[in-house]
Write an enzyme that holds these catalytic residues in place. Structure first.
Site, PDB file in Angstrom:
ATOM      1  CG  ASP A  60      -1.946   0.992   1.316  1.00  0.00           C
ATOM      2  OD1 ASP A  60      -1.766   2.070   0.715  1.00  0.00           O
ATOM      3  OD2 ASP A  60      -2.979   0.735   1.967  1.00  0.00           O
ATOM      4  CB  ILE A  61       1.260   4.355  -2.045  1.00  0.00           C
ATOM      5  CG1 ILE A  61      -0.170   4.877  -2.168  1.00  0.00           C
ATOM      6  CG2 ILE A  61       1.709   3.649  -3.308  1.00  0.00           C
ATOM      7  CD1 ILE A  61      -0.324   6.026  -3.178  1.00  0.00           C
ATOM      8  CB  THR A 126      -6.761  13.484 -13.568  1.00  0.00           C
ATOM      9  OG1 THR A 126      -7.963  13.678 -14.327  1.00  0.00           O
ATOM     10  CG2 THR A 126      -7.047  13.956 -12.148  1.00  0.00           C
ATOM     11  CG  ASP A 127      -8.724  15.857 -18.124  1.00  0.00           C
ATOM     12  OD1 ASP A 127      -9.115  15.068 -17.237  1.00  0.00           O
ATOM     13  OD2 ASP A 127      -9.142  15.803 -19.300  1.00  0.00           O
ATOM     14  CD  GLU A 128     -12.012  13.195 -14.120  1.00  0.00           C
ATOM     15  OE1 GLU A 128     -12.808  13.317 -13.181  1.00  0.00           O
ATOM     16  OE2 GLU A 128     -11.950  12.186 -14.845  1.00  0.00           O
ATOM     17  CE1 TYR A 150      -9.138   9.961  -9.755  1.00  0.00           C
ATOM     18  CE2 TYR A 150     -10.252  11.304 -11.395  1.00  0.00           C
ATOM     19  CZ  TYR A 150      -9.184  10.512 -11.024  1.00  0.00           C
ATOM     20  OH  TYR A 150      -8.157  10.287 -11.906  1.00  0.00           O
ATOM     21  CE  LYS A 154      -4.786  11.660  -9.709  1.00  0.00           C
ATOM     22  NZ  LYS A 154      -3.685  10.663  -9.559  1.00  0.00           N
ATOM     23  CE  LYS A 189     -11.588   4.981 -14.315  1.00  0.00           C
ATOM     24  NZ  LYS A 189     -11.199   3.877 -13.435  1.00  0.00           N
ATOM     25  N   PRO A 205     -25.378   2.139 -20.806  1.00  0.00           N
ATOM     26  CG  PRO A 205     -24.594   1.750 -18.623  1.00  0.00           C
ATOM     27  CD  PRO A 205     -24.475   1.266 -20.033  1.00  0.00           C
ATOM     28  NE  ARG A 214     -15.409  13.308 -18.840  1.00  0.00           N
ATOM     29  CZ  ARG A 214     -16.373  14.161 -18.476  1.00  0.00           C
ATOM     30  NH1 ARG A 214     -16.695  15.188 -19.247  1.00  0.00           N
ATOM     31  NH2 ARG A 214     -17.020  13.993 -17.334  1.00  0.00           N
ATOM     32  NE  ARG A 273     -19.734  10.218 -13.104  1.00  0.00           N
ATOM     33  CZ  ARG A 273     -18.665  10.029 -13.884  1.00  0.00           C
ATOM     34  NH1 ARG A 273     -17.996  11.072 -14.373  1.00  0.00           N
ATOM     35  NH2 ARG A 273     -18.260   8.820 -14.185  1.00  0.00           N
ATOM     36  N   PRO A 274     -24.375  12.786 -10.401  1.00  0.00           N
ATOM     37  CG  PRO A 274     -24.915  12.223  -8.207  1.00  0.00           C
ATOM     38  CD  PRO A 274     -24.445  11.638  -9.498  1.00  0.00           C
ATOM     39  CG  HIS A 276     -21.712  14.072 -15.785  1.00  0.00           C
ATOM     40  ND1 HIS A 276     -22.488  13.247 -16.547  1.00  0.00           N
ATOM     41  CD2 HIS A 276     -20.455  13.945 -16.257  1.00  0.00           C
ATOM     42  CE1 HIS A 276     -21.731  12.640 -17.447  1.00  0.00           C
ATOM     43  NE2 HIS A 276     -20.487  13.064 -17.291  1.00  0.00           N
TER      44      HIS A 276
HETATM   45  P1  NAD Z   1      -6.550   1.953 -12.238  1.00  0.00           P
HETATM   46  O1  NAD Z   1      -7.701   2.135 -11.322  1.00  0.00           O
HETATM   47  O2  NAD Z   1      -6.674   1.082 -13.437  1.00  0.00           O
HETATM   48  O3  NAD Z   1      -5.287   1.418 -11.423  1.00  0.00           O
HETATM   49  C1  NAD Z   1      -4.914   1.927 -10.176  1.00  0.00           C
HETATM   50  C2  NAD Z   1      -3.850   0.998  -9.607  1.00  0.00           C
HETATM   51  O4  NAD Z   1      -3.434   1.514  -8.334  1.00  0.00           O
HETATM   52  C3  NAD Z   1      -4.368  -0.431  -9.357  1.00  0.00           C
HETATM   53  O5  NAD Z   1      -3.414  -1.374  -9.788  1.00  0.00           O
HETATM   54  C4  NAD Z   1      -4.539  -0.480  -7.843  1.00  0.00           C
HETATM   55  O6  NAD Z   1      -4.359  -1.783  -7.320  1.00  0.00           O
HETATM   56  C5  NAD Z   1      -3.435   0.467  -7.390  1.00  0.00           C
HETATM   57  N1  NAD Z   1      -3.685   1.063  -6.072  1.00  0.00           N
HETATM   58  C6  NAD Z   1      -4.827   1.665  -5.648  1.00  0.00           C
HETATM   59  N2  NAD Z   1      -4.688   2.079  -4.384  1.00  0.00           N
HETATM   60  C7  NAD Z   1      -3.420   1.737  -4.010  1.00  0.00           C
HETATM   61  C8  NAD Z   1      -2.680   1.922  -2.819  1.00  0.00           C
HETATM   62  N3  NAD Z   1      -3.218   2.514  -1.733  1.00  0.00           N
HETATM   63  N4  NAD Z   1      -1.412   1.468  -2.778  1.00  0.00           N
HETATM   64  C9  NAD Z   1      -0.849   0.854  -3.859  1.00  0.00           C
HETATM   65  N5  NAD Z   1      -1.515   0.650  -4.996  1.00  0.00           N
HETATM   66  C10 NAD Z   1      -2.787   1.095  -5.078  1.00  0.00           C
HETATM   67  O7  NAD Z   1      -6.106   3.434 -12.654  1.00  0.00           O
HETATM   68  P2  NAD Z   1      -5.566   4.037 -14.018  1.00  0.00           P
HETATM   69  O8  NAD Z   1      -6.711   4.363 -14.868  1.00  0.00           O
HETATM   70  O9  NAD Z   1      -4.472   3.190 -14.516  1.00  0.00           O
HETATM   71  O10 NAD Z   1      -4.979   5.411 -13.478  1.00  0.00           O
HETATM   72  C11 NAD Z   1      -3.612   5.511 -13.081  1.00  0.00           C
HETATM   73  C12 NAD Z   1      -3.323   6.955 -12.687  1.00  0.00           C
HETATM   74  O11 NAD Z   1      -3.601   7.804 -13.792  1.00  0.00           O
HETATM   75  C13 NAD Z   1      -4.185   7.460 -11.535  1.00  0.00           C
HETATM   76  O12 NAD Z   1      -3.381   8.294 -10.729  1.00  0.00           O
HETATM   77  C14 NAD Z   1      -5.269   8.275 -12.212  1.00  0.00           C
HETATM   78  O13 NAD Z   1      -5.746   9.278 -11.367  1.00  0.00           O
HETATM   79  C15 NAD Z   1      -4.501   8.833 -13.381  1.00  0.00           C
HETATM   80  N6  NAD Z   1      -5.296   9.171 -14.566  1.00  0.00           N
HETATM   81  C16 NAD Z   1      -6.132   8.254 -15.124  1.00  0.00           C
HETATM   82  C17 NAD Z   1      -6.835   8.583 -16.281  1.00  0.00           C
HETATM   83  C18 NAD Z   1      -7.743   7.582 -16.956  1.00  0.00           C
HETATM   84  O14 NAD Z   1      -8.435   7.931 -17.915  1.00  0.00           O
HETATM   85  N7  NAD Z   1      -7.765   6.326 -16.554  1.00  0.00           N
HETATM   86  C19 NAD Z   1      -6.698   9.849 -16.855  1.00  0.00           C
HETATM   87  C20 NAD Z   1      -5.815  10.765 -16.258  1.00  0.00           C
HETATM   88  C21 NAD Z   1      -5.122  10.414 -15.118  1.00  0.00           C
HETATM   89  P1  TYD Z   2     -15.565   7.783 -17.051  1.00  0.00           P
HETATM   90  O1  TYD Z   2     -14.974   6.728 -17.930  1.00  0.00           O
HETATM   91  O2  TYD Z   2     -16.128   7.389 -15.740  1.00  0.00           O
HETATM   92  O3  TYD Z   2     -14.452   8.902 -16.896  1.00  0.00           O
HETATM   93  P2  TYD Z   2     -14.567  10.380 -16.198  1.00  0.00           P
HETATM   94  O4  TYD Z   2     -15.886  10.551 -15.581  1.00  0.00           O
HETATM   95  O5  TYD Z   2     -13.481  10.323 -15.201  1.00  0.00           O
HETATM   96  O6  TYD Z   2     -14.312  11.339 -17.321  1.00  0.00           O
HETATM   97  O7  TYD Z   2     -16.716   8.525 -17.857  1.00  0.00           O
HETATM   98  C1  TYD Z   2     -16.434   9.172 -19.077  1.00  0.00           C
HETATM   99  C2  TYD Z   2     -17.694   9.880 -19.524  1.00  0.00           C
HETATM  100  O8  TYD Z   2     -18.715   8.907 -19.774  1.00  0.00           O
HETATM  101  C3  TYD Z   2     -18.259  10.808 -18.482  1.00  0.00           C
HETATM  102  O9  TYD Z   2     -18.825  11.947 -19.129  1.00  0.00           O
HETATM  103  C4  TYD Z   2     -19.356   9.986 -17.819  1.00  0.00           C
HETATM  104  C5  TYD Z   2     -19.860   9.134 -18.952  1.00  0.00           C
HETATM  105  N1  TYD Z   2     -20.376   7.797 -18.553  1.00  0.00           N
HETATM  106  C6  TYD Z   2     -21.626   7.367 -19.008  1.00  0.00           C
HETATM  107  O10 TYD Z   2     -22.331   8.082 -19.744  1.00  0.00           O
HETATM  108  N2  TYD Z   2     -22.064   6.132 -18.637  1.00  0.00           N
HETATM  109  C7  TYD Z   2     -21.325   5.319 -17.832  1.00  0.00           C
HETATM  110  O11 TYD Z   2     -21.793   4.191 -17.508  1.00  0.00           O
HETATM  111  C8  TYD Z   2     -20.042   5.758 -17.379  1.00  0.00           C
HETATM  112  C9  TYD Z   2     -19.193   4.884 -16.493  1.00  0.00           C
HETATM  113  C10 TYD Z   2     -19.601   7.023 -17.774  1.00  0.00           C
END
Ligand code: NAD
Ligand code: TYD
Length: 340
Positions: A60-61, A126-128, A150, A154, A189, A205, A214, A273-274, A276
């Site tokens: 765990d980190i 993240t861009d969020e 979230y 971040k 996702k 959905p 996005r 999503r609330p 959103h």
């Molecule tokens: P993911 O959810 O697929 O993977 C997260 C990983 O972190 C998993 O392997 C999980 O086991 C590990 N993890 C979670 N909590 C932990 C802890 N306490 N200690 C050690 N390991 C832990 O996520 P992802 O989509 O690969 O995202 C990776 C990074 O990129 C994240 O920081 C996320 O915020 C960022 N990010 C993701 C996206 C995206 O679209 N997926 C976009 C921009 C930034």
């Molecule tokens: P998501 O993959 O959860 O990424 P983020 O919310 O972090 O951008 O969702 C991407 C977009 O898709 C977001 O606008 C929410 C929408 N979405 C749906 O419409 N239906 C779904 O079931 C999910 C998971 C996301």
């Protein structure tokens, strides 16, 4: 930089980055340090399992002693932190885990970077954190306007990184990526969820009116952006990573269905999503000054991803048939259908 600790390396982007790093740099060594939450999956790393320059440690980190031990044992000089709780919808259900991992966990890793005098600490952001951007594009100088647990967590992690750079001189860099798509993304996702549902002729959905936007970027383009910042970025700086263009969710859903030859009638509007965020959009010109360029458009990235999921059903069927996934799906989606 030779001995990398890739935290969260068993997740989606982390595992793609591990493969990328080992392939591109023959003298780099990688320790994946990962808690293996529901999103962590050693199947994502099967093809590097026998590579002598790769090692895995479960941890765990937030566990400072275990992080310290790992840094010592593997003579780590660089941490790249992908570990995070990552799904917005889950952050609405259980914010606690997001605060712990994304804020406290980042702090623990920064402390390790400081006490061991590491060469680099790189934070995956993240861009969020910019919040919804109805017009224009977010630059790295923009104020943070987080709207979900979230994105707030971040942002907390990013700010702690800047604080450690400023206060203690820890050599920090940060990238802020847009939505990634590609192999090994957990099917909560949207793109893998819609793709795998479509393959099973199940409803897609879509939240609200589907007009949210996005920037769906291919995960390897993101990996190249991180690489560019690791090797050419300025310490203490933040770099946006994305295609620099966006797509409506409804168009993304149509593209998935068309690619698979499935009917558009599978789209099922559900309650929104609330909080959103309507649109994310990044200005990526700063990263381009380092010589980086995104290789795929949103549409190309989605198509490549859809084909991977169609060809790799062994990977996601195990996840989707599991108890954890089924319970989550029920909790998240049951009874939200909007009648047209
Ligand atoms: P993911 O959810 O697929 O993977 C997260 C990983 O972190 C998993 O392997 C999980 O086991 C590990 N993890 C979670 N909590 C932990 C802890 N306490 N200690 C050690 N390991 C832990 O996520 P992802 O989509 O690969 O995202 C990776 C990074 O990129 C994240 O920081 C996320 O915020 C960022 N990010 C993701 C996206 C995206 O679209 N997926 C976009 C921009 C930034
Ligand atoms: P998501 O993959 O959860 O990424 P983020 O919310 O972090 O951008 O969702 C991407 C977009 O898709 C977001 O606008 C929410 C929408 N979405 C749906 O419409 N239906 C779904 O079931 C999910 C998971 C996301």
């Amino acid at each position: 930089m030779r001995n990398f600790m890739i935290t969260g390396g068993a997740g989606f982007i982390g595992s793609n980055f591990v493969r990328y790093l080992l392939d591109k740099y023959p003298d780099y060594h990688v320790l994946v340090y990962d808690k293996l939450t529901y999103a962590g999956n050693l199947d994502n790393l099967l093809d590097v399992h026998d590579e002598p320059r790769y090692a895995f440690m479960r941890g765990d980190i937030c566990d400072a002693a275990a992080v310290d031990q790992a840094v010592r044992d593997y003579q780590i000089d660089t941490i790249v932190n992908f570990a995070a709780a990552t799904h917005v919808d889950r952050s609405l259900m259980e914010p606690d885990e997001f605060l712990k991992t994304d804020v406290t966990g980042t702090y623990v890793l920064l402390e390790a970077a400081r006490s061991h005098g590491l060469e680099r600490y790189h934070q995956i952001g993240t861009d969020e954190v910019y919040g919804q951007v109805l017009e224009g594009r977010s630059t790295e100088e923009d104020r943070l306007h987080t709207r979900s647990p979230y994105s707030a967590s971040k942002a907390g992690g990013d700010l702690m990184c800047i604080a450690y750079y400023t206060s203690f001189g820890v050599p920090v860099t940060i990238t802020r990526g847009s939505n990634n798509v590609g192999p090994y993304q957990y099917p909560e996702k949207v793109v893998p969820l819609f793709t795998t549902n479509a393959l099973d002729d199940k409803p897609l959905p879509i939240y609200g009116d589907g007009k949210q936007m996005r920037d769906y970027q291919y995960v390897l383009d993101h990996c190249e952006g991180i690489d560019a910042v690791l090797h050419h970025g300025q310490l203490g700086e933040i770099y946006n990573v994305g295609t620099g263009s966006e797509m409506h969710n409804i168009d993304m859903a149509h593209l998935i269905l068309d690619t698979l030859g499935k009917p558009r009638s599978l789209i099922q509007p559900i309650t929104d999503r609330p909080g959103h965020d309507r649109r994310y959009a990044l200005d990526v010109s700063k990263l381009k000054t380092l010589g980086w360029q995104s290789r795929h458009t949103c549409a190309e990235a989605i198509e490549l991803t859809v084909r991977w999921y169609a060809q790799n059903q062994w990977w996601w069927r195990k996840i989707k048939s599991g108890e954890h996934y089924q319970a989550y799906y029920q909790q998240q989606y049951a009874g939200r259908e909007v009648k047209s």
